[in-house]
Write an enzyme that holds these catalytic residues in place. Structure first.
Site, PDB file in Angstrom:
ATOM      1  N   HIS A 259       0.851  -1.183   0.000  1.00 44.43           N
ATOM      2  CA  HIS A 259       0.000   0.000   0.000  1.00 44.43           C
ATOM      3  C   HIS A 259       0.885   1.231   0.000  1.00 44.43           C
ATOM      4  O   HIS A 259       1.919   1.260   0.664  1.00 44.43           O
ATOM      5  CB  HIS A 259      -0.915  -0.003   1.236  1.00 44.43           C
ATOM      6  N   ASP A 310      -7.779  -5.407   0.238  1.00 46.81           N
ATOM      7  CA  ASP A 310      -8.389  -6.208  -0.825  1.00 46.81           C
ATOM      8  C   ASP A 310      -8.115  -7.694  -0.690  1.00 46.81           C
ATOM      9  O   ASP A 310      -8.903  -8.516  -1.163  1.00 46.81           O
ATOM     10  CB  ASP A 310      -7.876  -5.745  -2.195  1.00 46.81           C
TER      11      ASP A 310
END
Length: 373
Positions: A259, A310
């Site tokens: 991320h 996710d």
């Protein structure tokens, strides 16, 4: 000489917001000052949406009023209803939602007002309608029937009923409700930024949300959870570790890891991992959870990357019976609460968002007639 541009606007502060904040080094996420670990599993999605859109966690009376407003706002207009079958036949899920939300704007009774209270009412209607749009789209494309929403049930319970065609267990509803809370807002991500850029022109809320949905449709923002599930389905459960190492050695990106903001584990992934494990065991076949855990261990060992929101969301949604190509639309069901809150905030203290650019083209070109070029 002007400073060089920051590619992708990384670390550039584009707006001030009181809605959410991230401490990337510590791996913490806050909604209006509340740690996500305090909200997840304790606060319903409806309470969270109220927090974002109205600025506070509701008391019982406020929650009852907001819940009643959501129930009233669920109804789809005639223009939307009449176009769902053709849209479902011709467009994929995110394309369809982009179109249907745009159509719903044409029928909204306050479409021409950006006043704060009108915006809050539109935010409630958009939040209430998004799960209905996803469910109606899915029913239209499959030729199935869709259950009418029960006014006594939550958004999470009604959505699972409409998508799966069965009554979900109380635990399934609680898990999905927690998923909606975890995805409700996440600072200045690409779709939220797109919504705020649109809103900053003093365009209406529906236009700003269409901009957000169109941005979420892009595979570099939305779609990672779907790709995670398709990767898992394509692997031999007995050869996960080697398959992942081979993909990494070939330079392939493993979706669901890393991320830009978090330098440690995404706090949302902590909850989603737990729920994936629980649902996998409850289903009697936790193969996909075990495969996911093995993938996580290999990617961390090889690349030092942690799973993001996710990665485990994919198997959670799978175990809940949600079709894989609806994973990103489900994200939009939750994020509608955050997108609309950002539009309210942008309109309340607005300045046109107009960044500069660095010109890198040719200079001092000489014009010539067309026959001499």
């Amino acid at each position: 000489m002007a400073d060089k541009p920051t590619k992708g606007l990384a670390d550039v502060v584009a707006a001030s917001t009181a809605l959410s904040d991230i401490d990337g080094k510590a791996g913490r996420l806050f909604y209006r000052g509340y740690d996500i670990h305090d909200l997840a599993g304790r606060t319903t999605f409806e309470e969270t949406a109220h927090l974002l859109q109205h600025g506070s966690l509701p008391n019982r009376a406020q929650l009852a009023d907001y819940g009643a407003e959501l129930v009233r706002g669920r109804s789809l207009g005639a223009l939307v209803e009449s176009n769902i079958p053709e849209i479902a036949a011709k467009q994929g899920p995110m394309e369809a939602l982009r179109t249907l939300v745009s159509l719903s704007g044409a029928e909204d009774p306050e479409k021409d007002s950006n006043a704060p209270e009108a915006n809050r009412r539109k935010a409630a209607r958009l939040t209430a309608q998004q799960p209905i749009l996803v469910a109606r789209y899915h029913a239209a494309r499959t030729g199935g029937a869709v259950l009418d929403p029960d006014p006594e049930l939550s958004i999470a319970a009604n959505f699972l009923r409409q998508i799966t065609g069965r009554e979900p267990s109380a635990r399934e509803v609680a898990v999905f409700d927690e998923c909606l809370v975890l995805h409700a807002d996440h600072t200045m991500n690409a779709s939220t930024f797109a919504a705020r850029v649109c809103a900053a022109t003093l365009s209406d809320m529906h236009s700003a949300i269409v901009a957000a949905i169109g941005t979420l449709k892009g595979p570099l923002h939305g779609g990672a959870n779907e790709q995670v599930m398709r990767t898992l389905e394509g692997l031999d459960p007995t050869g996960v570790a080697q398959a992942v190492r081979d993909k990494l050695a070939a330079g392939e990106k493993i979706m669901g890891f890393g991320h830009r903001v978090y330098k440690t584990e995404d706090p949302r992934a902590t909850h989603l991992r737990r729920m994936s494990h629980e649902l996998g065991e409850a289903s009697g076949d936790d193969t996909f959870y075990r495969m996911s855990k093995e993938m996580e261990e290999v990617v961390f060992a090889e690349k030092g990357l942690n799973p993001n929101v996710d990665f485990y969301a994919a198997t959670v949604y799978h175990y809940l019976g949600i079709p894989t190509d609806l994973f990103t639309p489900v994200f939009s069901v939750s994020r509608m609460s955050g997108w609309t809150a950002h539009v309210i905030e942008q309109h309340a203290d607005n300045r046109l968002i107009r960044p500069d650019s660095e010109y890198i083209g040719e200079r001092d070109q000489k014009w010539a007639p067309i026959d001499e070029r």
